[in-house]
Design an enzyme around this catalytic site. Structure first.
Site, mmCIF file in Angstrom:
data_model
loop_
_atom_site.group_PDB
_atom_site.id
_atom_site.type_symbol
_atom_site.label_atom_id
_atom_site.label_comp_id
_atom_site.label_asym_id
_atom_site.label_seq_id
_atom_site.Cartn_x
_atom_site.Cartn_y
_atom_site.Cartn_z
ATOM 1 N N HIS A 160 -2.673 -4.324 -4.578
ATOM 2 C CA HIS A 160 -2.864 -5.955 -4.689
ATOM 3 C C HIS A 160 -2.519 -6.628 -5.962
ATOM 4 O O HIS A 160 -2.452 -7.822 -5.926
ATOM 5 C CB HIS A 160 -4.317 -6.296 -4.184
ATOM 6 C CG HIS A 160 -4.577 -5.885 -2.727
ATOM 7 N ND1 HIS A 160 -3.896 -6.226 -1.569
ATOM 8 C CD2 HIS A 160 -5.658 -5.256 -2.329
ATOM 9 C CE1 HIS A 160 -4.409 -5.769 -0.583
ATOM 10 N NE2 HIS A 160 -5.399 -5.256 -0.825
ATOM 11 N N ASP A 195 -1.756 1.396 3.728
ATOM 12 C CA ASP A 195 -3.010 1.013 3.486
ATOM 13 C C ASP A 195 -3.052 -0.141 4.559
ATOM 14 O O ASP A 195 -2.222 -0.860 4.998
ATOM 15 C CB ASP A 195 -3.281 0.391 2.134
ATOM 16 C CG ASP A 195 -4.648 -0.126 1.932
ATOM 17 O OD1 ASP A 195 -5.483 0.796 1.388
ATOM 18 O OD2 ASP A 195 -4.826 -1.282 2.182
ATOM 19 N N HIS A 197 -4.411 -3.157 4.492
ATOM 20 C CA HIS A 197 -4.050 -4.325 3.960
ATOM 21 C C HIS A 197 -2.675 -4.491 3.325
ATOM 22 O O HIS A 197 -2.136 -3.640 2.767
ATOM 23 C CB HIS A 197 -5.154 -4.508 2.698
ATOM 24 C CG HIS A 197 -6.427 -4.695 3.189
ATOM 25 N ND1 HIS A 197 -7.359 -3.437 2.967
ATOM 26 C CD2 HIS A 197 -7.184 -5.466 3.934
ATOM 27 C CE1 HIS A 197 -8.615 -3.693 3.697
ATOM 28 N NE2 HIS A 197 -8.532 -4.695 4.266
ATOM 29 N N ASP A 284 -7.992 3.049 5.219
ATOM 30 C CA ASP A 284 -8.895 1.979 5.675
ATOM 31 C C ASP A 284 -8.417 1.627 7.029
ATOM 32 O O ASP A 284 -8.778 0.755 7.758
ATOM 33 C CB ASP A 284 -8.979 0.826 4.684
ATOM 34 C CG ASP A 284 -7.794 0.508 3.550
ATOM 35 O OD1 ASP A 284 -6.934 1.093 3.979
ATOM 36 O OD2 ASP A 284 -8.041 -0.621 3.192
HETATM 37 ZN ZN LIG Z 1 -6.845 -1.535 1.683
#
Ligand SMILES: [Zn+2]
Length: 342
Positions: A160, A195, A197, A284
């Site tokens: 991120h 991931d 996200h 995740d």
């Molecule tokens: Zn994540």
């Protein structure tokens, strides 16, 4: 497969973060690192620790903005000198489009460089982030010397973090720094982000480039973190046009749909003719993950890694998220097994 660990792979993470308007316990707990290490050991990986002696600044500055890096380095020390300062830095004001002007106050800098309230900075954040970079660089050097695959257990995660902003528990973008280092030896680098996200930081860093292909398979950001990026229409700009692929998937996505998306991703990597692959690896996407919304099983990671192995590329797995601690060791074991047995 060898696994490189940060010497700080099992330290306590930040204490809290802001979620849906409430401060809640931070999910990057020390047990994450321990459980992933356990899985790596049980599956037979040779465990090595990253050196704290590597010279990192040049590699970091090849990806990140100097002002941002200087900020991260001195942030806690400057913050903690303020009267009545908290133990962790949270921005309490964000620069907005109507009044933004750079300001060196520790409070203003926090708003400038921290994009959300999920990346608090504490006394050891900089140290941990540096060693996370050391971990990934050690893996890069070994792959450049001929190793075919390595798992880098980085903590904190990186995907991120953009060129000049931290967010979502990420400060320095380990996968992006690795990609830039790989470019010293390889012509074309692919980053596949699995991931839960969107890998928004990685996308931003390479958005205008055609030498690093970025692909992310993630939860549909229409109502999911990081909300503002990760849509299909974001395909790269200028020279980077068509070198960014986002595959957003709906909540509840299970193994079959996920593998279809992965098939599409691997086809694009093959057409790109990548010389080396970085897999930004988050668990995740597991069905019980507190921050996820997919429905993958532990055995899904075996299937995922098997498909990735068929690309037949030198492969660097870089640790990103994964917060359901009881399944982490099994999930990483399945991933390594799927990769090695294909
Ligand atoms: Zn994540």
């Amino acid at each position: 497969m060898k696994a490189i660990l940060s010497p700080y792979f099992d330290v306590e993470g930040p204490t809290k973060f802001l979620r849906r308007g409430r401060f809640v316990e931070h999910p990057d707990v020390a047990q994450r690192g321990n459980q992933i290490r356990l899985g790596l050991e049980e599956v037979g990986c040779e465990i090595l620790f990253a050196s704290s002696q590597l010279e990192l600044r040049e590699s970091i500055l090849a990806v990140h903005d100097r002002g941002y890096v200087d900020y991260l380095e001195g942030a806690w020390s400057n913050w903690s000198k303020m009267p009545d300062a908290s133990d962790e830095i949270f921005p309490n004001i964000f620069p907005n489009r109507h009044v933004a002007q750079f300001n060196h106050s520790p409070v203003a800098l926090a708003g400038w460089y921290l994009a959300d309230c999920a990346a608090p900075i504490g006394e050891y954040t900089w140290r941990n982030a540096l060693l996370s970079v050391s971990t990934v660089l050690e893996a890069v050097f070994r792959i450049r010397e001929g190793e075919s695959a390595i798992y880098a257990l980085c903590r904190p995660s990186g995907h991120h973090a953009s060129q000049d902003m931290a967010m979502g528990m990420c400060f320095l973008n380990n996968a992006a720094i690795a990609a830039q280092e790989f470019r010293k030896q390889f012509t074309k680098v692919a980053i596949l982000d699995i991931d839960m996200h969107h890998g928004n930081g990685t996308q931003q860093i390479f958005y205008h480039r055609s030498d690093v292909l970025t692909i992310s398979i993630h939860g549909n950001p229409t109502n999911f973190y990081p909300f503002y990026t990760g849509f299909e229409h974001e395909r790269g700009l200028g020279e980077g046009e068509a070198h960014n692929l986002n595959i957003p998937l709906p909540a509840g996505t299970g193994e079959a749909s996920y593998l279809q998306a992965l098939e599409k991703a691997t086809e694009v990597i093959s057409s790109f003719k990548a010389d080396v692959l970085i897999v930004a690896t988050g668990f995740d996407t597991f069905k019980s993950d507190p921050l996820g919304c997919f429905a993958l099983e532990s055995t899904s990671y075996n299937q995922i890694a098997s498909k990735i192995k068929l690309l037949d590329l030198p492969t660097l797995f870089v640790q990103e998220g994964g917060y359901f601690v009881p399944a982490l060791s099994e999930n990483v074991k399945q991933l390594i097994t799927g990769f090695e047995n294909t």
